[in-house]
Design a protein around this motif. Structure first.
Motif, PDB file in Angstrom:
ATOM      1  N   PRO A  91      35.654  13.928  14.450  1.00 47.71           N
ATOM      2  CA  PRO A  91      35.150  15.271  14.084  1.00 47.71           C
ATOM      3  C   PRO A  91      33.623  15.266  13.912  1.00 47.71           C
ATOM      4  O   PRO A  91      33.060  14.309  13.366  1.00 47.71           O
ATOM      5  CB  PRO A  91      35.842  15.559  12.748  1.00 47.71           C
ATOM      6  CG  PRO A  91      36.911  14.530  12.600  1.00 47.71           C
ATOM      7  CD  PRO A  91      36.482  13.338  13.387  1.00 47.71           C
ATOM      8  N   LYS A  92      33.010  16.341  14.350  1.00 46.30           N
ATOM      9  CA  LYS A  92      31.557  16.530  14.244  1.00 46.30           C
ATOM     10  C   LYS A  92      31.063  16.192  12.835  1.00 46.30           C
ATOM     11  O   LYS A  92      31.669  16.592  11.845  1.00 46.30           O
ATOM     12  CB  LYS A  92      31.223  17.991  14.573  1.00 46.30           C
ATOM     13  CG  LYS A  92      29.774  18.342  14.433  1.00 46.30           C
ATOM     14  CD  LYS A  92      29.509  19.767  14.855  1.00 46.30           C
ATOM     15  CE  LYS A  92      28.049  20.111  14.573  1.00 46.30           C
ATOM     16  NZ  LYS A  92      27.643  21.389  15.082  1.00 46.30           N
ATOM     17  N   GLY A  93      29.976  15.456  12.764  1.00 42.73           N
ATOM     18  CA  GLY A  93      29.335  15.171  11.479  1.00 42.73           C
ATOM     19  C   GLY A  93      29.864  13.929  10.779  1.00 42.73           C
ATOM     20  O   GLY A  93      29.279  13.477   9.789  1.00 42.73           O
ATOM     21  N   THR A  94      30.976  13.330  11.269  1.00 46.09           N
ATOM     22  CA  THR A  94      31.559  12.187  10.546  1.00 46.09           C
ATOM     23  C   THR A  94      30.639  10.973  10.616  1.00 46.09           C
ATOM     24  O   THR A  94      30.158  10.599  11.696  1.00 46.09           O
ATOM     25  CB  THR A  94      32.930  11.792  11.150  1.00 46.09           C
ATOM     26  OG1 THR A  94      33.718  12.958  11.261  1.00 46.09           O
ATOM     27  CG2 THR A  94      33.630  10.742  10.294  1.00 46.09           C
ATOM     28  N   ARG A 129      25.977   9.614  13.013  1.00 52.30           N
ATOM     29  CA  ARG A 129      26.908  10.730  12.788  1.00 52.30           C
ATOM     30  C   ARG A 129      27.386  11.317  14.112  1.00 52.30           C
ATOM     31  O   ARG A 129      26.629  11.342  15.090  1.00 52.30           O
ATOM     32  CB  ARG A 129      26.235  11.846  11.971  1.00 52.30           C
ATOM     33  CG  ARG A 129      26.128  11.473  10.523  1.00 52.30           C
ATOM     34  CD  ARG A 129      25.838  12.636   9.619  1.00 52.30           C
ATOM     35  NE  ARG A 129      25.581  12.132   8.268  1.00 52.30           N
ATOM     36  CZ  ARG A 129      26.529  11.927   7.352  1.00 52.30           C
ATOM     37  NH1 ARG A 129      27.786  12.221   7.632  1.00 52.30           N
ATOM     38  NH2 ARG A 129      26.217  11.443   6.168  1.00 52.30           N
ATOM     39  N   VAL A 130      28.639  11.747  14.114  1.00 52.40           N
ATOM     40  CA  VAL A 130      29.229  12.337  15.324  1.00 52.40           C
ATOM     41  C   VAL A 130      28.483  13.638  15.650  1.00 52.40           C
ATOM     42  O   VAL A 130      28.341  14.514  14.791  1.00 52.40           O
ATOM     43  CB  VAL A 130      30.735  12.630  15.099  1.00 52.40           C
ATOM     44  CG1 VAL A 130      31.328  13.337  16.308  1.00 52.40           C
ATOM     45  CG2 VAL A 130      31.485  11.335  14.786  1.00 52.40           C
ATOM     46  N   ARG A 131      27.987  13.729  16.899  1.00 53.28           N
ATOM     47  CA  ARG A 131      27.173  14.897  17.287  1.00 53.28           C
ATOM     48  C   ARG A 131      28.029  16.163  17.435  1.00 53.28           C
ATOM     49  O   ARG A 131      27.721  17.197  16.882  1.00 53.28           O
ATOM     50  CB  ARG A 131      26.482  14.556  18.620  1.00 53.28           C
ATOM     51  CG  ARG A 131      25.405  15.519  19.020  1.00 53.28           C
ATOM     52  CD  ARG A 131      24.816  15.111  20.356  1.00 53.28           C
ATOM     53  NE  ARG A 131      23.803  14.074  20.238  1.00 53.28           N
ATOM     54  CZ  ARG A 131      22.541  14.306  19.872  1.00 53.28           C
ATOM     55  NH1 ARG A 131      22.152  15.525  19.594  1.00 53.28           N
ATOM     56  NH2 ARG A 131      21.680  13.318  19.790  1.00 53.28           N
ATOM     57  N   GLU A 132      29.116  16.058  18.227  1.00 55.12           N
ATOM     58  CA  GLU A 132      30.058  17.167  18.415  1.00 55.12           C
ATOM     59  C   GLU A 132      31.463  16.557  18.433  1.00 55.12           C
ATOM     60  O   GLU A 132      31.602  15.398  18.787  1.00 55.12           O
ATOM     61  CB  GLU A 132      29.839  17.860  19.777  1.00 55.12           C
ATOM     62  CG  GLU A 132      28.487  18.532  19.975  1.00 55.12           C
ATOM     63  CD  GLU A 132      28.296  19.765  19.101  1.00 55.12           C
ATOM     64  OE1 GLU A 132      29.312  20.306  18.614  1.00 55.12           O
ATOM     65  OE2 GLU A 132      27.137  20.158  18.888  1.00 55.12           O
ATOM     66  N   ASP A 133      32.494  17.348  18.144  1.00 52.81           N
ATOM     67  CA  ASP A 133      33.871  16.825  18.213  1.00 52.81           C
ATOM     68  C   ASP A 133      34.110  16.151  19.567  1.00 52.81           C
ATOM     69  O   ASP A 133      33.694  16.685  20.598  1.00 52.81           O
ATOM     70  CB  ASP A 133      34.884  17.983  18.153  1.00 52.81           C
ATOM     71  CG  ASP A 133      34.952  18.610  16.779  1.00 52.81           C
ATOM     72  OD1 ASP A 133      34.220  18.148  15.883  1.00 52.81           O
ATOM     73  OD2 ASP A 133      35.721  19.573  16.626  1.00 52.81           O
ATOM     74  N   GLU A 152      25.032  11.045  23.554  1.00 51.49           N
ATOM     75  CA  GLU A 152      25.723  12.344  23.595  1.00 51.49           C
ATOM     76  C   GLU A 152      26.821  12.406  22.541  1.00 51.49           C
ATOM     77  O   GLU A 152      27.293  13.482  22.171  1.00 51.49           O
ATOM     78  CB  GLU A 152      26.329  12.570  24.982  1.00 51.49           C
ATOM     79  CG  GLU A 152      25.253  12.920  25.988  1.00 51.49           C
ATOM     80  CD  GLU A 152      25.769  12.911  27.406  1.00 51.49           C
ATOM     81  OE1 GLU A 152      26.996  12.961  27.600  1.00 51.49           O
ATOM     82  OE2 GLU A 152      24.924  12.822  28.309  1.00 51.49           O
ATOM     83  N   ARG A 153      27.253  11.256  22.078  1.00 49.88           N
ATOM     84  CA  ARG A 153      28.338  11.218  21.092  1.00 49.88           C
ATOM     85  C   ARG A 153      27.829  11.131  19.650  1.00 49.88           C
ATOM     86  O   ARG A 153      28.442  11.653  18.734  1.00 49.88           O
ATOM     87  CB  ARG A 153      29.243  10.002  21.362  1.00 49.88           C
ATOM     88  CG  ARG A 153      29.958  10.066  22.696  1.00 49.88           C
ATOM     89  CD  ARG A 153      30.894  11.245  22.721  1.00 49.88           C
ATOM     90  NE  ARG A 153      31.724  11.284  23.903  1.00 49.88           N
ATOM     91  CZ  ARG A 153      32.063  12.421  24.518  1.00 49.88           C
ATOM     92  NH1 ARG A 153      31.607  13.583  24.072  1.00 49.88           N
ATOM     93  NH2 ARG A 153      32.838  12.386  25.566  1.00 49.88           N
TER      94      ARG A 153
END
Ligand code: HEM
Length: 418
Positions: A307-310, A294-298, A61-62
């Motif tokens: 942050p999302k996408g990092t 990559r980060v799914r959502e903040d 989920e992360r």
């Protein structure tokens, strides 16, 4: 809200090349933290270290894998659009295909094929003064992998095919010519397996019933469609290539045996010592340095903002070499596994978490069993001399292996010894 500690370099790409495997560990120790922020190839990355961070990294989920695997790794090591790059239902369905091949009977069948290959090859070694284990084991594992998967491999092609699988692995940390060699090896291998799949689908070639090749040739994904010939080839290579890659661990195991001959006796006499030894090989010696997602959502973790996408990297090598998690981590000490079962997040050479729902390596059991088989073979079924050679390895080269390739001299078969 605390801010994630920041590495002082403007961009750390050169530090990764200079420091190699311990890059994250070095900073984790310097800044006394299991999380820090850095820049690689001018891109912001969060680096995570240790079992608690590994548990976070493996929370689907992360984090997600879509967009996390660089193109240069897809065009050499793993193939484009392979299982490693998927998330959610698509990933789970493909992963299930791989895990269905990993039942104990199937793994046992592979071990029987591999044991025969070790013995047959050792007969040939008796006729030679010296052999280099790193190359020899590639051929042994390649023959066994193809027989198990159900892909015909003429003897005349073994060296080239084995070398191609090794070149794909060798390319993952390489730039320039090393990357180019890996790419060409992948192109050749994909063409070979794609042509085979076409023949199977036309009915011009057969695959053994129940074999992994059969399962992949006729697999249907979430859209109900079979794989393209190309995709089937990529996923078949996702079985063949990593089986050949176990050679790296076998070379390291042989190095440990050469440097500490006392292990030969322990391996012959102490129950389960082959298991402790193989686990320690996977903990102690470097293979993959870190993993990316990559980060799914903040979200926030311990108050830190993701942050999302990092792009986020999980430290494999450093997690195995941190005294907080592995006492006396820079000592090769198989006994540490006698009284301690690894958790899903502290021994992660092949990823962590759950096999079915996450990205943990589908072939971890095969790897452990193949390593045990090799170690038992080298200590119980053959004797050999180890001539003077450079068994050291670089921590900057990725992947790395003993520089000499582990040369064995005067190999004698001693079947029956216990
Ligand atoms: C994934 C390492 C052997 C098949 C992985 C991952 C690592 C790894 C680090 C990624 C985990 C992640 O993304 O979280 C290794 C090493 C091996 C090895 C060091 C031995 C030298 C094998 C073998 C097979 C195999 C023998 C199959 C026969 C796979 C597959 C995946 C994978 C299919 C993708 C799993 C997924 O994305 O869900 N491996 N592996 N590996 N490995 Fe291995």
């Amino acid at each position: 809200m605390p801010t994630i500690p920041r590495d002082t370099s403007f961009d750390s790409t050169l530090d990764v090349l200079r420091e190699g495997f311990p890059f994250i560990l070095n900073r984790s120790q310097r800044y006394q933290t299991d999380i820090f922020q850095s820049r690689l190839l001018l891109q912001k990355v969060i680096c995570l270290h240790g079992p608690e961070a590994a548990e976070l990294f493996y929370n689907p989920e992360r984090f997600m894998r879509n967009g996390a695997v660089p193109r240069r790794i897809q065009t050499t090591l793993m193939g484009q659009d392979a299982v490693q790059t998927h998330d959610g239902r698509e990933h789970q369905q493909r992963k299930q295909l791989f895990m269905s091949m990993m039942n104990p009977q199937s793994v046992q069948y592979l071990m029987e094929i591999m044991a025969d290959e070790w013995r047959a090859t050792a007969h040939e070694w008796e006729q030679q003064r010296q052999v280099t284990l790193f190359a020899e084991a590639q051929d042994i594992l390649c023959r066994a992998a193809c027989a198990w998967v159900g892909v015909p491999l003429p003897e005349a092609d073994v060296r080239q095919r084995a070398q191609d699988f090794a070149l794909m692995v060798d390319a993952f940390g390489g730039v320039g010519p090393r990357h180019g060699r890996g790419k060409r090896a992948r192109t050749r291998s994909e063409r070979w397996i794609r042509d085979f799949i076409k023949e199977v689908r036309r009915g011009d070639a057969t695959v053994p019933p129940g074999s992994p090749a059969e399962a992949i040739a006729w697999f249907r994904g979430t859209d109900g469609e079979p794989f393209s010939n190309q995709m089937a080839a990529i996923e078949i290579i996702n079985l063949l290539r990593p089986i050949v890659a176990i050679t790296y661990y076998i070379a390291f195991a042989a190095k440990a045996l050469a440097e500490y001959p006392a292990y030969r006796q322990l391996l012959r006499t102490v129950p389960r010592y082959d298991h402790y030894f193989s686990q320690e090989v996977r903990r102690f010696f470097p293979f993959g340095p870190f993993l990316g997602a990559r980060v799914r959502e903040d979200f926030e973790w311990h108050g830190y903002k993701f942050p999302k996408g990092t792009l986020t990297l999980l430290d494999i090598y450093g997690t195995h070499h941190d005294a907080r998690f592995w006492p006396d981590p820079d000592t090769f000490y198989p006994e540490r596994f006698r009284d301690r079962e690894p958790t899903p997040f502290d021994l992660i050479p092949q990823g962590g978490g759950d096999y079915g729902t996450g990205h943990r390596c589908a072939g971890e059991w095969i790897t452990i069993e193949s390593l045990k088989l090799a170690v038992n073979f080298l200590t119980r079924e053959v004797e050999y001399d180890v001539p003077p050679q450079d068994l050291s390895y670089s921590l900057q080269r990725m992947p790395t292996y003993p520089k000499s390739g582990v040369v064995l001299e005067h190999v004698r078969l001693v079947v029956g010894q216990d």
